[in-house]
Design a protein around this motif. Structure first.
Motif: not given
Length: 539
Positions: A108-115, A120-123, A245-246
């Motif tokens: 979940n932490k990895s998913q949060y950090d990845g999101l 940031e990449d998109i911005c 989403k999944k």
């Protein structure tokens, strides 16, 4: 009904929080009884346990909510049969559940950090595109301005040319007027006529010259449509980032790891089976099925009457309704590859299916007419046989039997001495024992890989293996009726499923989780499968 005099006197210790402060100091490492107050009814003590709802209750709880429950017993009676091994298993299950939750938290932490990183990449990309757009706009503006300046100079040059020509024509006309005026004042009539004629010809020639010039199409104004600019000057709404989403499988993993804690596991064997010695029980046929062009020896109950069968020949999972004497095909789900053994994930509507190089979990809905793929798990080693254990799974192929964790990673493998024609494997109802076939017999182990017992089958070819609700082993052969081997290994018997008018050799047997029914597959190598549903007869 529990009598009113059932409630005994108690020494009550006040318990607060979850298992926190107590009025009396208690050393938990000493074996002493501590009575717990009911959290709902003040002054009442927990005395009963409802097996149907898995709830502790006091006498008032029992009277108000559980008096019609069939399985509501006193705690004192239950603890007489309490197995500490079972409690240790529950402790182990809690440990597995904690490991599962810890892993899910990391994921979940990895998913949060990845999101956040993706955001940031998109911005950053968006800002870069905006800067590129600004540069493009500046360049486009500069180019437009240059073009406009060139066009404007061209138009103004034309006007200046016209102005020069008009100026010269103005001079010609002025001179003609001056000369004609002078002649009129002092000249003779002849001179007046001659001068006038010459001046007329001069002006006419000059005018004809002006007509030959292609300078008279002049620009008198400019118009401008700012359609493209309006896209930028009006309020702009850029496209939103679209979330992908999944459905999280966290609850699924928690349910698998903590099935004994969450209460979402399979139903338990029916209570009346405890009054029957299954080593002497008789089986009654309740349903019959014959299907041509169907080969398969694996199946599960998905409710009391419906079963799902692995069909090798059609490469499908077939659901049958066995509520009537003649079973009826309800639905056939086409799979990607040949399906093999099945086991429950949790509950009777979630199943794992072995496909060799992967295991797929399906949720079976709408009375067997809808299969929803929940997860597809690649596995190391070829998986043909699969059974669920208390703390994971055990799988088998022709060369080995493998203990696996709940995520199907390998815990340990047991290599067989020789290749088996067909891997046969099963787990007990409680999931604490497994059995698998060898060249000469059956080996029973616990889930830690410790051998508990070994039974000889005199070199006969085994094609099926199962546990009944008592933990007795039933092994099927290709050429005779199955044998039921007592869990203590001291006795065995032949179970005759054959009928007088027809030869019926069972190839595999799968019990209902409640233990009272079983699917019996006929052993057949002629491209068809007959299965029958048998029910244990009550005494």
């Amino acid at each position: 009904m529990i009598a009113k005099g059932f409630i005994r006197e108690h020494r009550v210790l006040r318990i607060t929080t979850l298992f926190g402060d107590m009025q009396d100091t208690v050393k938990w490492n000493k074996a002493i009884d501590i009575d717990e107050n009911c959290t709902i009814h003040q002054g009442k003590v927990i005395e009963l346990f409802c097996q149907d709802h898995k709830r502790l209750c006091c006498s008032v709880c029992f009277a108000n909510q559980h008096r019609r429950c069939a399985n509501c017993d006193s705690i004192d009676e239950i603890v007489k049969k309490l197995s500490k091994d079972e409690m240790r298993d529950k402790l182990e299950s809690l440990s597995s559940l904690l490991q599962c939750i810890t892993k899910l938290q990391k994921e979940n932490k990895s998913q949060y950090d990845g999101l956040c990183t993706k955001k940031e990449d998109i911005c950053s990309l968006f800002a870069k595109k905006i800067e590129e757009a600004k540069v493009f706009l500046d360049q486009a503006h500069e180019q437009w301005l240059k073009r406009f300046e060139v066009e404007h100079k061209h138009h103004t040059d034309n006007i200046e040319v016209v102005s020069d020509e008009l100026k010269r024509f103005h001079t010609t006309t002025t001179q003609a007027k001056s000369m004609l005026s002078s002649v009129l004042d002092s000249g003779s009539d002849r001179q007046i006529f001659v001068v006038q004629s010459k001046l007329h010809a001069q002006i006419t020639d000059h005018f004809n010259h002006l007509e030959t010039l292609k300078i008279w199409e002049l620009t008198d104004s400019y118009s401008f449509k700012s359609n493209q600019l309006e896209k930028f000057t009006k309020t702009i709404k850029f496209e939103d980032a679209i979330p992908s989403k999944k459905l999280s499988d966290a609850l699924n993993k928690i349910l698998v790891c903590g099935k004994s804690i969450t209460g979402k596991d399979l139903p338990s064997p029916l209570p009346w089976l405890a009054n029957i010695k299954l080593m002497s029980a008789t089986f009654k046929k309740v349903s019959d099925c014959y299907e041509k062009e169907c080969v398969g020896y694996y199946g599960l109950f998905i409710d009391d009457n419906r079963v799902v069968i692995s069909n090798f020949s059609k490469i499908s999972l077939d659901v049958y309704d066995t509520s009537n004497y003649f079973a009826k095909l309800v639905y056939s789900f086409k799979s990607d590859s040949e399906p093999y053994d099945l086991c429950y994930a949790f509950g009777m509507k979630r199943v794992y299916v072995a496909f060799g190089k992967c295991v797929v979990q399906y949720e079976i809905k709408n009375e067997g007419t809808t299969f929803v793929e929940v997860e597809r798990i690649p596995v190391k080693g070829n998986v043909i046989g699969i059974a669920k254990t208390f703390d994971g799974f055990v799988t088998a192929n022709k060369s080995s039997t493998t203990f696996r964790w709940s995520d199907f990673s390998i815990k340990c493998s047991l290599l067989n001495g020789k290749l088996r024609d067909w891997p046969v494997i099963c787990s007990s109802f409680c999931g604490r024992k497994i059995a698998y076939n060898t060249e000469g017999g059956v080996i029973v182990m616990d889930t830690k890989g410790n051998k508990l017992s070994e039974y000889s089958c005199s070199g006969r070819k085994q094609v099926g293996l199962s546990f009944d609700a008592e933990g007795n082993v039933i092994t099927c052969f290709c050429d005779s009726q199955p044998e039921q081997i007592n869990c203590d290994g001291k006795s065995r018997r032949i179970i005759n499923f054959e009928e007088t008018y027809e030869s019926f050799i069972p190839g595999n047997i799968t019990f209902h989780p409640e233990g009272h029914r079983c699917i019996v597959f006929k052993y057949c190598n002629r491209g068809c499968t007959i299965f029958r549903i048998f029910e244990i007869e009550k005494i």
